[in-house]
Design a protein around this motif. Structure first.
Motif, PDB file in Angstrom:
ATOM      1  N   SER A  52       0.743  -1.186  -0.065  1.00 47.76           N
ATOM      2  CA  SER A  52      -0.041  -0.054   0.111  1.00 47.76           C
ATOM      3  C   SER A  52       0.740   1.239  -0.069  1.00 47.76           C
ATOM      4  O   SER A  52       0.501   2.318  -0.284  1.00 47.76           O
ATOM      5  N   ASP A  85      -4.083  -1.222  11.190  1.00 48.30           N
ATOM      6  CA  ASP A  85      -5.246  -0.420  10.442  1.00 48.30           C
ATOM      7  C   ASP A  85      -4.940   0.860  10.346  1.00 48.30           C
ATOM      8  O   ASP A  85      -5.673   1.654   9.265  1.00 48.30           O
ATOM      9  N   GLN A  86      -4.407   1.572  11.389  1.00 46.46           N
ATOM     10  CA  GLN A  86      -4.183   3.042  11.117  1.00 46.46           C
ATOM     11  C   GLN A  86      -3.223   3.396  10.107  1.00 46.46           C
ATOM     12  O   GLN A  86      -3.335   4.281   9.290  1.00 46.46           O
ATOM     13  N   ARG A 133      -5.072   2.642   6.657  1.00 49.92           N
ATOM     14  CA  ARG A 133      -5.936   3.705   6.379  1.00 49.92           C
ATOM     15  C   ARG A 133      -5.340   5.087   5.897  1.00 49.92           C
ATOM     16  O   ARG A 133      -5.804   5.717   4.862  1.00 49.92           O
ATOM     17  N   PHE A 134      -4.458   5.201   6.717  1.00 46.67           N
ATOM     18  CA  PHE A 134      -3.573   6.685   6.246  1.00 46.67           C
ATOM     19  C   PHE A 134      -2.795   6.517   4.845  1.00 46.67           C
ATOM     20  O   PHE A 134      -3.079   7.599   4.106  1.00 46.67           O
ATOM     21  N   TRP A 181      -4.317   4.712   2.099  1.00 43.50           N
ATOM     22  CA  TRP A 181      -4.988   4.634   1.267  1.00 43.50           C
ATOM     23  C   TRP A 181      -6.003   5.880   1.278  1.00 43.50           C
ATOM     24  O   TRP A 181      -6.535   6.286   0.076  1.00 43.50           O
ATOM     25  N   GLN A 182      -6.282   6.526   2.238  1.00 41.94           N
ATOM     26  CA  GLN A 182      -7.310   7.422   2.301  1.00 41.94           C
ATOM     27  C   GLN A 182      -6.753   8.869   2.000  1.00 41.94           C
ATOM     28  O   GLN A 182      -7.325   9.922   2.006  1.00 41.94           O
TER      29      GLN A 182
END
Ligand code: SF4
Lengths: 186, 328
Positions: free
Chosen positions: B158, B301-302, B305-306, B308-309
């Protein structure tokens, strides 16, 4: 007589640099003794003192010693604290998972002989009942200086072991080193 | 004399390739010795300790001793491991690092292989690292290794995307895929870092680079408090040393790559070009270590998320800007 002097004897100056000549056994012993990685685990109160030894004020990294989390990459196991009967099999397994050559330091009264819990039925009377111990460090808990002294003595022992091997002598029987109370060592 | 040597190698190109390969491989093995020592000293400095001190003058021989000791340790292969993959995983990691050093320009003309798609090559080759980590994690047959390996793959893949997008911004801006040409462009037009879209790209690259080499806010693949040692839990002795070496050599490479993309590579006044390259690289390595020893670790998860978002959309928009501004 440190490593430095021995290395200096083997240093040959050539134009544009220096060549290092040393016996393989010397270099092996030197490498082993100056890079002892220890296994990250603490069992009880002594562990706090072990962490203090590794942290800012005493700094085990000065001797090239730092903590690896996995037994596969560790050389020294510092058993810091009392060992309950249930814990013992796991310590034994961790010891067996470490690659040779490996060494054990029993830190504090509990790991050496049961300490204040000598009379308890749940505490093993010293880790030497199931793993071979190289250094016993006195104290409850030992002062960081005492633990460092134990580590230095262990380094000396590692060097001697390999020198004996090199000279064709039988490997010295691993007699435990006992580090007495700080101050009493002189 | 020198002319004779050059002529000799011109007649035997295969020998010359061999020499270059040996030099590169040994350079890749030597670099970690220095970087690890610096790392331990910097860590000591940040934690108000001294770091290695007693092995050699100021601990300079510490990493040499470590490497020798690892060479001499017992080599344990777990019974349940998938032996073939377990054996080759460390070497694949190491080879991927050596390969990426191959196209890196250290100074004008100091590049092992002049390639006109060097950037693409580096991105492709660095993905081998992910493969080797997954191999190591999977073949060890150990739950911690497996979790570490899977996490590493999730994280590296990612972060690879925003990283590639930010590198693409540079490529569009300078109009070349060759590292040497990118640096030459900067020698003429000033460092890329001073141009707004590239500035943002550099920031994104920095964050992704931290994640790519498993540095602390993103060091989940080997999170010691939960995963023992991550994908290399079962590795001992020499094989572990190869993982360790390739990690730190990668650290060096990723900063050298950044130096070439954003900070003008060998460009700089007075000092010779090679010195400038190393100066920039080591300053950046210092910053990386600084980050490593200060903030705590994030959750998986953080981290995802960081990436991809936030990072992917920002780098996409940034890429559009770079294309708009950079087309000549
Ligand atoms: S020796 Fe003392 S300090 Fe150490 S574990 Fe035992 S009781 Fe605690």
């Amino acid at each position: 007589m440190g490593v430095k002097e021995r290395l200096e004897k083997g240093l040959i100056k050539v134009p544009g640099g220096t060549i290092l000549i040393a016996k393989m056994a010397d270099i092996m012993a030197w490498a082993r003794k100056s890079s002892m990685w220890s296994l990250t685990f603490g069992l009880s109160c002594c562990a706090i003192e072990m962490m203090a030894t590794a942290a800012s004020r005493y700094d085990l990294d000065r001797f090239g010693m730092f903590f690896r989390a996995t037994p596969r990459q560790a050389d020294v196991m510092i058993v810091a604290g009392w060992v309950s009967v249930k814990m013992a099999p796991f310590i034994k397994r961790l010891y067996e998972q470490m690659p040779e050559p490996k060494y054990v330091i029993a830190m504090g009264g509990c790991a050496s002989a049961g300490g204040p819990y000598r009379d308890s039925i749940t505490i093993v009377k010293g880790v030497d009942q199931f793993v071979p111990v190289d250094v016993y460090v006195y104290g409850c808990p030992p002062r960081p200086e005492n633990l460092i002294l134990g580590i230095l003595k262990l380094q000396e022992r590692i060097r001697r072991e390999h020198l004996a091997e090199k000279n064709g002598l039988p490997k010295p029987v691993r007699e435990p080193i006992i580090i007495p109370e700080a101050g009493a060592t002189g | 004399m020198i002319a004779a040597v050059i002529q000799f190698f011109e007649q035997h190109p295969l020998l010359w390739t061999f020499v270059k390969a040996v030099v590169l491989a040994s350079f890749t093995l030597m670099i970690p010795l220095a970087v690890i020592w610096i790392e331990r000293k910097v860590a000591g400095f940040i934690q108000s300790r001294l770091g290695p001190l007693h092995v050699g003058p100021h601990g300079t021989l510490q990493t040499v001793a470590d490497a020798l000791k690892l060479l001499l340790k017992e080599d344990i292969v777990p019974d349940g491991a998938d032996k073939r993959f377990f054996y080759i995983a460390p070497y694949i990691a190491f080879i991927s690092t050596v390969l990426s050093f191959m196209v890196l320009p250290f100074a004008p003309g100091w590049v092992a292989l002049e390639m006109n798609v060097a950037v693409l090559f580096v991105i492709g080759v660095s993905l081998f690292n992910v493969v080797s980590i997954l191999m190591a994690g999977w073949s060890s047959n150990n739950k911690y290794s497996l979790l570490g390996g899977l996490r590493a793959v999730a994280q590296l893949l990612s972060y690879e995307i925003p990283m590639v997008l930010s590198v693409l911004a540079v490529v569009f801006y300078t109009g070349s895929l060759s590292l040497t040409e990118i640096v030459e462009y900067q020698v003429k037009h000033g460092w890329n870092i001073w141009h707004p879209p590239i500035m943002i790209a550099a920031l994104i690259y920095f964050i992704c680079a931290l994640a790519e080499i498993n540095r602390t806010p993103f060091d989940l693949p080997e999170a010691e408090s939960e995963l023992v040692s991550g994908f290399n839990t079962e590795y001992s002795g020499m094989r572990f040393a190869f993982f360790f070496a390739s990690e730190f050599a990668n650290n060096f490479f990723i900063t050298a790559f950044a130096a070439a993309l954003f900070f003008g590579g060998w460009d700089g006044p007075i000092l010779p070009p090679i010195v400038w390259t190393f100066l920039k690289v080591f300053v950046m390595i210092f910053v990386f270590m600084w980050v490593r020893w200060t903030p705590p670790r994030l959750r998986i998860d953080q981290i995802l998320r960081f990436a991809w978002q936030l990072l992917v959309p920002v780098s996409l928009v940034n890429l559009l800007f770079a294309i708009a501004l950079g087309v000549k």
